[in-house]
Design a protein around this motif. Sequence first.
Motif, short mmCIF file in Angstrom:
data_model
loop_
_atom_site.label_atom_id
_atom_site.label_comp_id
_atom_site.label_asym_id
_atom_site.label_seq_id
_atom_site.Cartn_x
_atom_site.Cartn_y
_atom_site.Cartn_z
N TYR A 15 -16.92 -13.67 -14.92
CA TYR A 15 -16.05 -14.58 -15.35
C TYR A 15 -14.66 -14.22 -15.08
O TYR A 15 -14.39 -13.30 -15.21
CB TYR A 15 -16.51 -14.80 -16.80
N PRO A 16 -14.15 -15.42 -14.87
CA PRO A 16 -12.38 -15.08 -14.63
C PRO A 16 -11.83 -14.53 -15.66
O PRO A 16 -12.07 -14.79 -16.91
CB PRO A 16 -11.93 -16.66 -14.31
N GLY A 17 -11.03 -13.53 -15.38
CA GLY A 17 -10.33 -12.61 -16.29
C GLY A 17 -10.99 -11.59 -16.95
O GLY A 17 -10.57 -10.69 -17.74
N GLY A 18 -12.34 -11.55 -16.82
CA GLY A 18 -13.50 -10.54 -17.56
C GLY A 18 -13.30 -10.93 -18.94
O GLY A 18 -13.10 -11.70 -19.63
N SER A 19 -13.78 -9.42 -19.72
CA SER A 19 -14.26 -9.66 -20.90
C SER A 19 -13.23 -9.86 -21.90
O SER A 19 -13.39 -10.10 -22.97
CB SER A 19 -15.37 -8.51 -21.30
N LEU A 20 -11.96 -9.77 -21.66
CA LEU A 20 -10.86 -9.71 -22.42
C LEU A 20 -10.18 -11.01 -22.42
O LEU A 20 -9.02 -11.23 -23.41
CB LEU A 20 -9.92 -8.46 -22.21
N ALA A 21 -10.38 -11.91 -21.31
CA ALA A 21 -9.79 -13.14 -21.24
C ALA A 21 -10.21 -14.19 -22.34
O ALA A 21 -11.51 -14.20 -22.54
CB ALA A 21 -9.91 -13.56 -19.86
N ARG A 22 -9.16 -14.40 -22.96
CA ARG A 22 -9.61 -15.59 -24.30
C ARG A 22 -9.25 -17.09 -23.89
O ARG A 22 -8.25 -17.19 -23.57
CB ARG A 22 -8.83 -15.32 -25.59
N MET A 23 -10.16 -17.65 -23.91
CA MET A 23 -10.22 -19.27 -23.71
C MET A 23 -9.47 -19.89 -24.80
O MET A 23 -9.42 -19.61 -25.91
CB MET A 23 -11.51 -19.97 -23.40
N ARG A 24 -8.70 -21.00 -24.47
CA ARG A 24 -7.94 -21.91 -25.48
C ARG A 24 -8.96 -22.81 -26.38
O ARG A 24 -9.63 -23.56 -25.70
CB ARG A 24 -6.75 -22.48 -25.03
N LEU A 25 -8.96 -22.57 -27.68
CA LEU A 25 -9.58 -23.14 -28.54
C LEU A 25 -8.72 -24.47 -28.86
O LEU A 25 -7.90 -24.12 -29.31
CB LEU A 25 -10.16 -22.56 -29.96
#
Length: 240
Positions: free
Chosen positions: A197-207
């Motif tokens: 997934y883009p950014g890997g496991s540390l990338a946080r999507m905007r809620l």
Amino acid sequence: MATTRPYVLLSAAVSVDGYLDDAGPERLLLSNGDDFDRVDAVRADVDAILLGATAVRRDNPRLLVDSAKRREARVARGLPEHPMKVVVTGSGDLDPSLALWHCGGAKLVVTVDSALARVRATLGSLADVVSTGPAVDWTQVLDELGRRGVRRLMVEGGGSVHTQLMSGNLADEMHLAVAPLLVGQADAPRFLGPAAYPGGSLARMRLVEARPVGDVVLLRYFPKERSAGVTRGRARNAAG
């Protein structure tokens, strides 16, 4: 000629442990009446609804706008009563007797070169059929829908389709309805599978929204708006 790809909205109802269904023969209804109505309102606001062939075979959906008032509002805006139905298949294994082919809305099947003749022979005049080449190419799928005037696309599954669109950074919005159920069956279908997934496991999507809908919680995310997140590590347990 350049085309405008549609705005891609992923929609799914999942259990707390991330499953779309259980492993039983009957579909597990994760949502409640209020949430089904919410989904109907979203359907009424899009130009097309997309499903993978596995989900079509498993669930035999109709993909209609149920509310008469919403259908009337679509017609008043110069739209057909129901959005276009789009099915993506790599195998070409489609049953022409399923409900989707015999109810409202235009139908489009996107497949691959090796299955193109089979799908056209199977469905005949029930659907328009196109190929993206030797493999399913999601950028070509979206370009094709853009050429057909689709500006807003709702993707209702299944898990493989959601995974491919998310890992390809092609989803603009995600609606996740989390039901207060635990499935816990390893062979049941999951919302997302393993992928880069883009950014890997540390990338946080905007809620952008979180609200209860009866006993379900709706979470809305903008997947393309990822932040760097926090540094890796574990918080210390207060007790020791």
